[in-house]
Design an enzyme around this catalytic site. Structure first.
Site, short mmCIF file in Angstrom:
data_model
loop_
_atom_site.label_atom_id
_atom_site.label_comp_id
_atom_site.label_asym_id
_atom_site.label_seq_id
_atom_site.Cartn_x
_atom_site.Cartn_y
_atom_site.Cartn_z
N HIS A 297 -5.06 7.37 -6.64
CA HIS A 297 -5.33 7.51 -5.05
C HIS A 297 -5.06 6.15 -4.43
CE1 HIS A 297 -4.98 11.32 -3.68
NE2 HIS A 297 -5.95 12.09 -4.38
N ASP B 18 -1.41 3.72 0.43
CA ASP B 18 -0.35 4.86 1.01
C ASP B 18 0.86 3.85 2.11
OD1 ASP B 18 -2.29 5.93 -0.94
OD2 ASP B 18 -2.33 7.16 1.33
#
Length: 376
Positions: A136, A166
């Site tokens: 992540h 991200d």
């Protein structure tokens, strides 16, 4: 709009891929979001919700169409392959190997569409020892060396409030890569594979740190970097009312004005003082700034040419005159809820600006519309 003629098949979910394709859609691309029937993009189920879908999903998936296909079923796979023949771009964010197992990887698709631009957004890219590793945002910025640099001297690394890898390491580099590939296709007629590793694209965020380390081999200590606690001229201070001020008086001219504003001109010559002196100045500046409220200080600093700003809450940010003037919070019409607010379009083009044309689609809303004219 600049991307009116571009068709994008979007197989992505959650944040990095949908943000990438949202940017393309905002500037006119036809983005067809290919979702698993019944489940769809997991982001639909976040809270709070605007209707049956989350505010988060609505924000990322405006201007798109939704087609529900189960790519494990032969009939739906054939429908996807037919769509791929007319697509300019495919964006996916599965782990490497998933599309190959489905029989829909780039090697297969480029045979039926040599001009296809295929963009894969993954944590670690398509090669290297981490290729199959899960991760992540926090893991990607860890491996990239960024997380270790975040925080105060002597303290623990601090988790950032937003997803750096991200968006800054995945979504936006993917947009750049896709647009570069489109430019090359216009020249040569050929498509290509765009390999976006979020870890790779966080490493360039170290532009103010890493080049110095590569040259000197001296590892900086957390909290002692110029832009993260090492200088009194650059940091966050608390005002009398508990609100905060950000100070970015890095250059001598701005530091001089800042020192004049707080009536400490004796600090002017100390801009580049040693670290212990910087800590002493920081303590004294904090004592000074704690004598007035944030608003009172902003009124004072507005009279000087220096880099000081209020640290705004989200409510305050939305009312800020600069945010309002730049249309960074837009109101759009929702058929059930009336006016709803969304994040505006930050890239301003004078001749072909982006636009929020439609809200996020319902799951499978455009399946019949998109597939009715294709022959399988």
């Amino acid at each position: 709009m600049p991307l009116n003629s571009v068709r994008v098949l979007d197989l992505t979910r959650l944040l990095p891929g949908p943000y990438c394709t949202m940017v393309l859609a905002d500037f006119g691309a036809e983005v067809i979001k290919v979702e698993e029937p019944k489940m769809g993009d997991y982001a639909r189920f976040e809270e709070p919700r605007l209707d049956e879908d989350s505010a988060f999903f609505h924000s990322l998936n405006r201007n798109k169409k939704s087609v529900a296909l189960n790519l494990k079923l032969e009939e739906d796979k054939e429908a996807f392959l037919t769509l791929a023949k007319s697509a300019d771009v495919i964006v996916e964010s599965f782990r490497p190997g998933v599309m190959k197992r489905l029989g829909l990887d780039y090697d297969v698709l480029k045979e039926i569409n040599p001009g296809l631009i295929y963009c894969a957004i993954t944590g670690y890219g398509q090669t290297g020892p981490y290729v199959d590793k899960p991760g992540h945002d926090i893991n990607y910025i860890s491996y990239a060396g960024l997380l270790n640099m975040m925080g105060e001297s002597g303290g623990d690394p601090i988790t950032p409030a937003v997803q750096i890898a991200d968006i800054g390491g995945g979504a936006m580099p993917a947009v750049v890569g896709i647009l570069l590939a489109i430019m090359e296709k216009q020249r040569s007629g050929k498509g290509q594979f765009v390999d976006i590793s979020m870890m790779d694209n966080v490493i360039p965020w170290l532009q103010t740190i890493l080049p110095n380390y590569l040259a000197s081999k001296k590892h900086p200590d957390r909290g002692e970097l110029t832009l993260s606690g090492g200088k009194a001229c650059y940091g966050v201070y608390q005002a009398k009312d508990g609100a905060y001020l950000s100070v970015g008086a890095l250059e001598p001219k701005f530091w001089k004005e800042f020192c004049r504003a707080i009536e400490r001109e004796d600090f002017i010559s100390q801009l580049d003082a040693p670290l212990d002196e910087q800590h002493r100045m920081r303590h004294e500046i904090q004592q000074i700034l704690s004598q007035k409220t944030q608003v009172e200080w902003i009124e004072i600093f507005n009279q000087y040419d220096t880099c000081v700003a209020p640290v705004l809450t989200l409510d305050e940010m939305m009312e800020d005159p600069q945010v309002v003037a730049r249309d960074m919070i837009e109101e759009v019409n929702h058929e059930e809820l009336g006016k709803v607010k969304q994040i505006g379009i930050p890239i301003k083009l004078s001749e072909t600006p982006g636009k929020i044309r439609t809200l996020a689609p319902k799951l499978g809303e455009h399946t019949d519309e998109v597939l009715k004219n294709i022959k399988i």
